[in-house]
Design a protein around this motif. Sequence first.
Motif, PDB file in Angstrom:
ATOM      1  N   ILE A  15       6.660  -4.831  -7.490  1.00 10.25           N
ATOM      2  CA  ILE A  15       6.087  -5.588  -8.600  1.00 10.25           C
ATOM      3  C   ILE A  15       4.702  -5.028  -8.879  1.00 10.25           C
ATOM      4  O   ILE A  15       3.941  -4.725  -7.956  1.00 10.25           O
ATOM      5  N   CYS A  16       4.372  -4.856 -10.149  1.00  6.67           N
ATOM      6  CA  CYS A  16       3.101  -4.241 -10.543  1.00  6.67           C
ATOM      7  C   CYS A  16       2.082  -5.330 -10.842  1.00  6.67           C
ATOM      8  O   CYS A  16       2.251  -6.092 -11.802  1.00  6.67           O
ATOM      9  N   PRO A  17       0.986  -5.412 -10.081  1.00  4.87           N
ATOM     10  CA  PRO A  17      -0.034  -6.434 -10.350  1.00  4.87           C
ATOM     11  C   PRO A  17      -1.046  -6.017 -11.413  1.00  4.87           C
ATOM     12  O   PRO A  17      -1.842  -6.842 -11.856  1.00  4.87           O
ATOM     13  N   ASP A  18      -1.060  -4.743 -11.806  1.00  9.03           N
ATOM     14  CA  ASP A  18      -2.033  -4.268 -12.788  1.00  9.03           C
ATOM     15  C   ASP A  18      -1.611  -4.665 -14.195  1.00  9.03           C
ATOM     16  O   ASP A  18      -0.416  -4.805 -14.480  1.00  9.03           O
ATOM     17  N   HIS A  19      -2.576  -4.783 -15.089  1.00  9.37           N
ATOM     18  CA  HIS A  19      -2.329  -5.302 -16.428  1.00  9.37           C
ATOM     19  C   HIS A  19      -2.175  -4.166 -17.441  1.00  9.37           C
ATOM     20  O   HIS A  19      -2.813  -3.116 -17.331  1.00  9.37           O
ATOM     21  N   GLY A  20      -1.345  -4.421 -18.445  1.00 12.31           N
ATOM     22  CA  GLY A  20      -1.196  -3.481 -19.550  1.00 12.31           C
ATOM     23  C   GLY A  20      -0.264  -2.335 -19.205  1.00 12.31           C
ATOM     24  O   GLY A  20      -0.015  -2.030 -18.035  1.00 12.31           O
ATOM     25  N   ILE A  21       0.237  -1.676 -20.250  1.00  5.31           N
ATOM     26  CA  ILE A  21       1.150  -0.563 -20.031  1.00  5.31           C
ATOM     27  C   ILE A  21       0.435   0.612 -19.380  1.00  5.31           C
ATOM     28  O   ILE A  21       1.012   1.328 -18.566  1.00  5.31           O
ATOM     29  N   HIS A  22      -0.841   0.801 -19.713  1.00  4.59           N
ATOM     30  CA  HIS A  22      -1.591   1.883 -19.071  1.00  4.59           C
ATOM     31  C   HIS A  22      -1.757   1.608 -17.581  1.00  4.59           C
ATOM     32  O   HIS A  22      -1.587   2.505 -16.748  1.00  4.59           O
ATOM     33  N   GLY A  23      -2.090   0.359 -17.233  1.00  2.00           N
ATOM     34  CA  GLY A  23      -2.203   0.012 -15.820  1.00  2.00           C
ATOM     35  C   GLY A  23      -0.873   0.144 -15.095  1.00  2.00           C
ATOM     36  O   GLY A  23      -0.831   0.534 -13.929  1.00  2.00           O
ATOM     37  N   PHE A  24       0.228  -0.179 -15.787  1.00  2.00           N
ATOM     38  CA  PHE A  24       1.560  -0.048 -15.188  1.00  2.00           C
ATOM     39  C   PHE A  24       1.846   1.420 -14.857  1.00  2.00           C
ATOM     40  O   PHE A  24       2.297   1.741 -13.750  1.00  2.00           O
ATOM     41  N   LYS A  25       1.582   2.314 -15.808  1.00  2.00           N
ATOM     42  CA  LYS A  25       1.850   3.740 -15.582  1.00  2.00           C
ATOM     43  C   LYS A  25       0.940   4.300 -14.496  1.00  2.00           C
ATOM     44  O   LYS A  25       1.377   5.129 -13.685  1.00  2.00           O
ATOM     45  N   ARG A  26      -0.310   3.858 -14.467  1.00  2.00           N
ATOM     46  CA  ARG A  26      -1.216   4.325 -13.423  1.00  2.00           C
ATOM     47  C   ARG A  26      -0.740   3.857 -12.053  1.00  2.00           C
ATOM     48  O   ARG A  26      -0.787   4.614 -11.067  1.00  2.00           O
ATOM     49  N   TYR A  27      -0.253   2.629 -11.965  1.00  2.00           N
ATOM     50  CA  TYR A  27       0.223   2.076 -10.694  1.00  2.00           C
ATOM     51  C   TYR A  27       1.444   2.853 -10.197  1.00  2.00           C
ATOM     52  O   TYR A  27       1.560   3.161  -9.010  1.00  2.00           O
ATOM     53  N   VAL A  28       2.360   3.193 -11.107  1.00  2.00           N
ATOM     54  CA  VAL A  28       3.540   3.978 -10.731  1.00  2.00           C
ATOM     55  C   VAL A  28       3.121   5.362 -10.250  1.00  2.00           C
ATOM     56  O   VAL A  28       3.639   5.883  -9.252  1.00  2.00           O
ATOM     57  N   ALA A  29       2.164   5.990 -10.960  1.00  2.00           N
ATOM     58  CA  ALA A  29       1.703   7.325 -10.565  1.00  2.00           C
ATOM     59  C   ALA A  29       1.051   7.295  -9.183  1.00  2.00           C
ATOM     60  O   ALA A  29       1.276   8.197  -8.361  1.00  2.00           O
ATOM     61  N   LEU A  30       0.244   6.262  -8.917  1.00  2.00           N
ATOM     62  CA  LEU A  30      -0.376   6.143  -7.599  1.00  2.00           C
ATOM     63  C   LEU A  30       0.664   5.917  -6.510  1.00  2.00           C
ATOM     64  O   LEU A  30       0.526   6.420  -5.388  1.00  2.00           O
ATOM     65  N   ALA A  31       1.716   5.159  -6.825  1.00  2.00           N
ATOM     66  CA  ALA A  31       2.767   4.905  -5.840  1.00  2.00           C
ATOM     67  C   ALA A  31       3.484   6.198  -5.470  1.00  2.00           C
ATOM     68  O   ALA A  31       3.756   6.457  -4.287  1.00  2.00           O
ATOM     69  N   ALA A  32       3.811   7.022  -6.472  1.00  2.00           N
ATOM     70  CA  ALA A  32       4.479   8.304  -6.188  1.00  2.00           C
ATOM     71  C   ALA A  32       3.571   9.213  -5.376  1.00  2.00           C
ATOM     72  O   ALA A  32       4.019   9.871  -4.420  1.00  2.00           O
ATOM     73  N   LEU A  33       2.291   9.265  -5.752  1.00  2.00           N
ATOM     74  CA  LEU A  33       1.346  10.094  -5.006  1.00  2.00           C
ATOM     75  C   LEU A  33       1.192   9.599  -3.576  1.00  2.00           C
ATOM     76  O   LEU A  33       1.193  10.390  -2.621  1.00  2.00           O
ATOM     77  N   GLY A  34       1.068   8.275  -3.405  1.00  2.64           N
ATOM     78  CA  GLY A  34       0.947   7.723  -2.062  1.00  2.64           C
ATOM     79  C   GLY A  34       2.168   8.009  -1.209  1.00  2.64           C
ATOM     80  O   GLY A  34       2.050   8.320  -0.013  1.00  2.64           O
ATOM     81  N   ARG A  35       3.363   7.938  -1.808  1.00  2.00           N
ATOM     82  CA  ARG A  35       4.593   8.236  -1.076  1.00  2.00           C
ATOM     83  C   ARG A  35       4.612   9.692  -0.629  1.00  2.00           C
ATOM     84  O   ARG A  35       4.992  10.002   0.515  1.00  2.00           O
ATOM     85  N   ASN A  36       4.191  10.608  -1.490  1.00  2.00           N
ATOM     86  CA  ASN A  36       4.209  12.027  -1.127  1.00  2.00           C
ATOM     87  C   ASN A  36       3.182  12.349  -0.047  1.00  2.00           C
ATOM     88  O   ASN A  36       3.441  13.172   0.838  1.00  2.00           O
ATOM     89  N   ILE A  37       2.015  11.708  -0.105  1.00  2.00           N
ATOM     90  CA  ILE A  37       1.019  11.913   0.955  1.00  2.00           C
ATOM     91  C   ILE A  37       1.546  11.354   2.279  1.00  2.00           C
ATOM     92  O   ILE A  37       1.357  11.951   3.350  1.00  2.00           O
ATOM     93  N   HIS A  38       2.225  10.226   2.209  1.00  2.00           N
ATOM     94  CA  HIS A  38       2.838   9.639   3.409  1.00  2.00           C
ATOM     95  C   HIS A  38       3.883  10.597   3.984  1.00  2.00           C
ATOM     96  O   HIS A  38       3.950  10.817   5.206  1.00  2.00           O
TER      97      HIS A  38
END
Length: 421
Positions: free
Chosen positions: A376-399
């Motif tokens: 679930i995305c807690p960030d607001h707006g479509i821009h915040g949604f896309k940023r949250y998804v991008a951070l999740a993918a980056l965090g997964r790859n660093i993990h």
Amino acid sequence: GMSQWQILVLGVLRLGLNADYDRIGELANQHRTVRQMLGHADWSEASQWHVQTLKDNLRLFTPEVLGRINQVVVGAGHDLVKNGPDEALAVRCDSFVVETDVHFPTDTNLLFDAVRKAIETSAGLCDELGLSDWRQSAYNVRCLKKAYRRTQQLKRSKAKDEDKRAERDAAIAQAHRDYLDLAESFLARARETRGRLHVAYRVPEMQLASLDDYIAHGERQIDQIDRRVLQGERIAHGEKVFSIFEPHTEWISKGKAGVPVELGLRVAISEDQHGFILNYRVMEKETDDQVAVPMTEQLVAHFPAVQSISFDKGFHSPENQRRLAEIVPFPVLPKKGKPSAEQLADEQSPRFVHLRRRHSGVESAINALEAHGLDICPDHGIHGFKRYVALAALGRNIHRLGAILLGQEAEEERRRKRRAA
């Protein structure tokens, strides 16, 4: 006052731990290892971060910048695990739903949200100018809520007596009329206030934009409630909005057992055989079959070593079959319906069967993303949604990169002990 490196570290940490800003602030200020990663050598007040500072700074990266960083991380991971730069990549792609942080929508509670915010926004603007137009705004909201609750409490009659059923239906219709009339009166006052502020007090359009949005949402909901409840009309799905605060939210029913509906957006990801997420796409008003080709084109542009890509049947269309065969040497896209003899022969080839069986492994990447905050995305707006998804993918790859490095260190230690023995 934060560097880009510090923003990146804390942003990835937020997704990696599925943490809120309070926990991230505590880690940034109190955790020794995290502070060393941030570049702090002491515990002085100057190197302490306030939670609001974190909120303001962690929103600065754009999805495009995070995408480029993700490519660098994936490249570093491939240098560790690939047998040379020309090793083929076998990619599997699937989509899932990332929910937005919204309540379950009904046309009446969406109207309540819109009119309530129109009242509160009008009152706030008037207070800034010392006007008393909306001095009873809290009372107005209570009156609106009382009318809204009245529509909620009336239930459709299940009585077999036609007179009793007609009486209850009439009461429901009257409650909705009263609710709509009250809502319309408040919206009319909000429109009058808006015009007065703009003309007489020179309040700029930009400052009135949020009020305009709430008024427009309220007008739409009044129209739809009137058509649905009072006129018996069926509202087309394309006309509906499922949140006035997150208007990009979609009503998604994927047919999963026990999950009749999800409120959010579809996100498609592609993962290689080494467990790295190569690219992702937030699907705004798109279905799986519409994103197969664009995602593959983007994937091949960034990773030319891709030799195969697998999808499930939801991505199939005749045009996708043709286009994917032109982009990737070996696409794995099962066809819907009963296959022809030629299609059956293709789908029973050893390589097709092997890649098809391995395709379900992408569910592991999806589960990892959801477990680390992308349910679930807690960030607001479509821009915040896309940023949250991008951070999740980056965090997964660093993990994933860290897991590979730890595995290599453990293997080297086992070899050292065997040599010493």
